[in-house]
Design a protein around this motif. Sequence first.
Motif, PDB file in Angstrom:
ATOM      1  N   SER A   1     -53.483 -26.086  26.016  1.00 23.43           N
ATOM      2  CA  SER A   1     -52.947 -26.313  24.674  1.00 23.43           C
ATOM      3  C   SER A   1     -52.306 -25.054  24.086  1.00 23.43           C
ATOM      4  CB  SER A   1     -54.096 -26.782  23.787  1.00 23.43           C
ATOM      5  OG  SER A   1     -53.740 -26.630  22.448  1.00 23.43           O
ATOM      6  N   SER A   2     -51.264 -25.264  23.276  1.00 24.22           N
ATOM      7  CA  SER A   2     -50.611 -24.141  22.581  1.00 24.22           C
ATOM      8  C   SER A   2     -51.565 -23.476  21.587  1.00 24.22           C
ATOM      9  CB  SER A   2     -49.357 -24.626  21.854  1.00 24.22           C
ATOM     10  OG  SER A   2     -49.715 -25.606  20.907  1.00 24.22           O
TER      11      SER A   2
ATOM     12  N   LEU B   1     -47.503 -22.497  14.095  1.00 27.46           N
ATOM     13  CA  LEU B   1     -46.506 -23.112  14.979  1.00 27.46           C
ATOM     14  C   LEU B   1     -45.762 -24.241  14.257  1.00 27.46           C
ATOM     15  CD1 LEU B   1     -45.323 -23.010  17.836  1.00 27.46           C
ATOM     16  CD2 LEU B   1     -47.052 -24.683  18.542  1.00 27.46           C
TER      17      LEU B   1
ATOM     18  N   LYS C   1     -41.268 -23.450  20.867  1.00 28.42           N
ATOM     19  CA  LYS C   1     -42.303 -24.156  21.621  1.00 28.42           C
ATOM     20  C   LYS C   1     -43.141 -23.121  22.369  1.00 28.42           C
ATOM     21  CE  LYS C   1     -39.462 -25.114  25.638  1.00 28.42           C
ATOM     22  NZ  LYS C   1     -38.779 -26.073  26.462  1.00 28.42           N
ATOM     23  N   VAL C   2     -44.334 -23.504  22.721  1.00 28.05           N
ATOM     24  CA  VAL C   2     -45.242 -22.574  23.390  1.00 28.05           C
ATOM     25  C   VAL C   2     -45.561 -23.137  24.767  1.00 28.05           C
ATOM     26  CG1 VAL C   2     -47.567 -21.584  23.338  1.00 28.05           C
ATOM     27  CG2 VAL C   2     -46.249 -21.785  21.233  1.00 28.05           C
ATOM     28  N   LYS C   3     -45.496 -22.270  25.759  1.00 29.85           N
ATOM     29  CA  LYS C   3     -45.947 -22.679  27.093  1.00 29.85           C
ATOM     30  C   LYS C   3     -47.202 -21.886  27.423  1.00 29.85           C
ATOM     31  CE  LYS C   3     -43.657 -23.685  30.841  1.00 29.85           C
ATOM     32  NZ  LYS C   3     -44.094 -25.075  30.961  1.00 29.85           N
ATOM     33  N   ASN C   4     -48.201 -22.565  27.934  1.00 27.78           N
ATOM     34  CA  ASN C   4     -49.474 -21.897  28.198  1.00 27.78           C
ATOM     35  C   ASN C   4     -50.015 -22.265  29.587  1.00 27.78           C
ATOM     36  OD1 ASN C   4     -51.896 -20.526  27.905  1.00 27.78           O
ATOM     37  ND2 ASN C   4     -52.839 -22.110  26.624  1.00 27.78           N
TER      38      ASN C   4
END
Length: 305
Positions: free
Chosen positions: A246-247, A256, A263-266
């Motif tokens: 999850s971000s 956010l 967008k966030v990549k994790n």
Amino acid sequence: MEDLLITAEKIRSMEIRGAGRIAVAASQALRDYARTLKDLNIEDFNTKVEEAAKVLVDTRPTAVSLPNAVALSKRHSADNVQDAIEEIVSNSDSFIKNATEALDKIGWIGAQRIRDGDVIMTHCNSHAAISIIKTAFDQGKDISVIATESRPRRQGFITIKELSDYGIPTTLIVDSAVRLTMKDVDIVVVGADSISVNGALINKVGTSQLALAAQEARKNVIVAAETYKFSPNTLLGEMVEIEDRSSDEVIDAEILAGLPNVKVKNPSFDVTPAEYIDLIITEVGAIPPVMAFTIIRDYLGLSPI
Ligand code: RI2
């Protein structure tokens, strides 16, 4: 089933974490669940065990230790429930015993590679890697450790606490300081979530940058991995799935929400090619990564499990 679901949730939420620990917890949960099914007929028993196995395996996708542990624990050749339960209990008990003993063997074998005075860099929190470090320390070697923070979940904090409690001098760095700090390092020791048939290592995201920096600085990288962390399904050309988490682990959801174009990549893991790895330390010996096939064939079997 309730207890098994609780264990599954603990694995999913990472309350129970580390490729080895989740394997042991899943094996235990399946064993204890099988014991509750003694009044079923064998067909219903097998169906329930398969359903439970799937619940456990689906919790996290990357560490192959999890499906390996479940598969090794659940298989039986019985045609009645009582014998099936006995086989599953015995499989699981020996899996857990072997997994526990493997950590000590890996510690002893891996410690041969650590010299007096070595500075060891490690990443994330691997019980197998820490077993090597502690064993070298127990042997009286004057060692110290550089541990990465391991964003976003900061498992490096677990590592520095464990090493500090053991009396091992430890320096904490942020992940992005790995390359700068590599000049002070003698050897890199990391754990494994999965090892594929071509000897590639899948481990906590950031591991490959340690390996890259180590290669540039001509420092050895050793991987601590029990044989049940090798992936039989990669024999079929299957790729190891990299878990995307999850971000929220990276940035607060409210912040956010105020950044509509972000967008966030994790990704939780990355892949280190075999050529960056000097040795893989297993409980059956130190092997070069090109021998991954042999481990899969001899200890897990050639039919995917
Ligand atoms: P042991 C962990 O994954 C780390 O990536 C660590 O290197 C690996 O499992 C092996 O750990 P996570 O559960 O089995 O923190 O050696 O995502 O303890």
